[in-house]
Design an enzyme around this catalytic site. Structure first.
Site, PDB file in Angstrom:
ATOM      1  CG  HIS A  73      -0.337   0.049   2.535  1.00 18.17           C
ATOM      2  ND1 HIS A  73       0.014   1.223   3.149  1.00 18.17           N
ATOM      3  CD2 HIS A  73       0.011  -0.932   3.404  1.00 18.17           C
ATOM      4  CE1 HIS A  73       0.542   0.958   4.343  1.00 18.17           C
ATOM      5  NE2 HIS A  73       0.560  -0.342   4.514  1.00 18.17           N
ATOM      6  CG  ASP A 106      -2.983   3.785   2.411  1.00 18.16           C
ATOM      7  OD1 ASP A 106      -2.450   2.818   1.838  1.00 18.16           O
ATOM      8  OD2 ASP A 106      -3.869   3.644   3.276  1.00 18.16           O
ATOM      9  CG  ASP A 127       2.859   0.492   7.635  1.00 15.21           C
ATOM     10  OD1 ASP A 127       2.568  -0.181   6.629  1.00 15.21           O
ATOM     11  OD2 ASP A 127       2.055   0.731   8.538  1.00 15.21           O
ATOM     12  CD  GLU A 137      -2.693  -1.663   5.275  1.00 16.70           C
ATOM     13  OE1 GLU A 137      -2.632  -2.674   5.986  1.00 16.70           O
ATOM     14  OE2 GLU A 137      -2.324  -0.538   5.669  1.00 16.70           O
ATOM     15  CD  GLU A 138      -1.532   2.334   7.260  1.00 18.00           C
ATOM     16  OE1 GLU A 138      -2.122   1.794   8.200  1.00 18.00           O
ATOM     17  OE2 GLU A 138      -0.313   2.225   7.053  1.00 18.00           O
ATOM     18  CD  GLU A 176       1.533  -3.733   6.095  1.00 19.72           C
ATOM     19  OE1 GLU A 176       2.300  -3.244   6.949  1.00 19.72           O
ATOM     20  OE2 GLU A 176       0.642  -3.095   5.530  1.00 19.72           O
TER      21      GLU A 176
HETATM   22 ZN   LIG Z   1       1.027  -1.231   6.326  1.00 14.38          ZN
END
Ligand SMILES: [Zn+2]
Length: 342
Positions: free
Chosen positions: A104, A106, A137, A171-172, A195
């Protein structure tokens, strides 16, 4: 070439490209790709995939196309600028099994800037660690996938099946970006998501749920009669305390879960946002808070929702003011089941 030597050559090729990979990651971290601002970073990813010769598909996530699918989470914000990017590797001869490499773009908000020692989007490397919001992340994962494949290519190898490099939004807060990839038809024999958790393969995961609670008060001037009014912020704490009790109950259930029974605190009820009050001398008329909770794998979302709603309703019923003015609860993000890959 014997397999062993090939492995070593591939690892060496990854090392050889590592400086370029790190520089790419730094460029990616410089994009402040918080929720709703992912578009420039996604264009950057699309250009990088294109430069490496992949077929690139970039599209705007359309809520109407995914809202009826399992795994859809309620959307509380505009998707006008929410673009996914998927790069496809097509093999010369498809003999192997296909793979999705998903990450991801974001990143979560930075929090107070005065708590940072430098600009959150300035990817400085210190003692072997890159700092900057999103570096871990999970822009490092997005970069690693891209450069893993280019390491293979530098040796003249390529995967013998379709590989999809996916850079997704959302995703967040929901997971709707990855869901939109499925809706668009991207499937593979396996999916791997790099991740940045512990350095091992994670096969079991709790399912987050987000909700928002609006609590009304009865606004009066603070100098009014001692009993006059009802303070919305204090009433919100009545509900919050009840939810924190439910958190204890849900965590006690870990004994029944094969994967989380020895986790110290698998289910966090996170009071993530709160806002209330209008004026220091006015009794607050409204308080709104948002909470993130989670369910175990195998727990049905409708059961979890029913428990949360009953908890709030019971706490309101027990309060003389809230009994007549129950809080309003809405789901405003994650609605994800827990998951186990057997
Ligand atoms: Zn993540």
């Amino acid at each position: 070439m014997p397999e062993r030597i090939a492995d070593e050559a591939i690892l060496r090729a990854v090392d050889d490209g590592f400086a370029r990979q790190v520089a790419f990651l730094q460029d990616l971290v410089r994009f402040p790709s918080q929720r709703g601002e992912e578009h420039p970073a996604q264009s950057f990813m699309a250009a990088a995939y294109e430069a490496d010769g992949y077929a690139v598909d970039m599209w705007r996530v359309d809520v109407d196309e995914i809202r009826d699918l399992p795994g859809f989470s309620p959307v509380a914000v505009s998707y006008d600028d929410a673009f996914n990017v998927v790069a496809t590797h097509t093999p010369r001869n498809a003999t192997g099994r296909s793979l999705i490499l998903n990450g991801h773009i974001d990143v979560v908000p930075t929090g107070p800037l005065d708590r940072w020692v430098r600009d959150p989007y300035d990817p400085v490397i210190e003692d072997g660690w890159m700092h900057g919001r999103g570096a871990g992340d999970m822009k490092a994962g997005l970069s690693a996938c891209l450069y893993a494949l280019s390491a293979l290519r530098s040796l003249g190898y390529q995967p013998a099946a379709n590989v999809y490099l996916q850079s997704v939004v959302e995703e967040e807060c929901t997971g709707n970006g990855a869901l939109a990839c499925l809706q668009r038809g991207y499937r593979a024999d396996a999916a791997f998501i790099p991740e940045p958790l512990e350095p091992r393969l994670m096969r079991a995961q709790v399912g987050p749920i987000w909700f928002r609670v609006e609590v009304d008060g009865d606004p009066q001037h603070a100098s009014g009669a001692f009993s006059a009014g009802a303070n919305a912020i204090e009433k919100a704490f009545v509900i919050i305390q009840a939810l924190k009790q439910l958190e204890i109950v849900w965590n006690a259930r870990k004994v029944d879960d094969r994967h989380f029974h020895d986790h110290p605190h698998p289910i966090r009820f996170n009071l993530g946002k709160i806002e209330g009050g209008e004026w220091t001398s006015s009794v607050p008329a409204r308080c709104v808070f948002e909470m993130r909770v989670a369910t175990y794998p195998g727990q049905r979302l409708e059961d979890a929702r029913a428990e949360l709603e009953a908890c709030i309703a019971d706490a309101a019923r027990a309060d003389p003011f809230l009994a007549n003015r129950p809080p309003k609860m809405t789901y405003n993000g994650f609605m994800a089941e827990g998951y186990v890959l057997e």
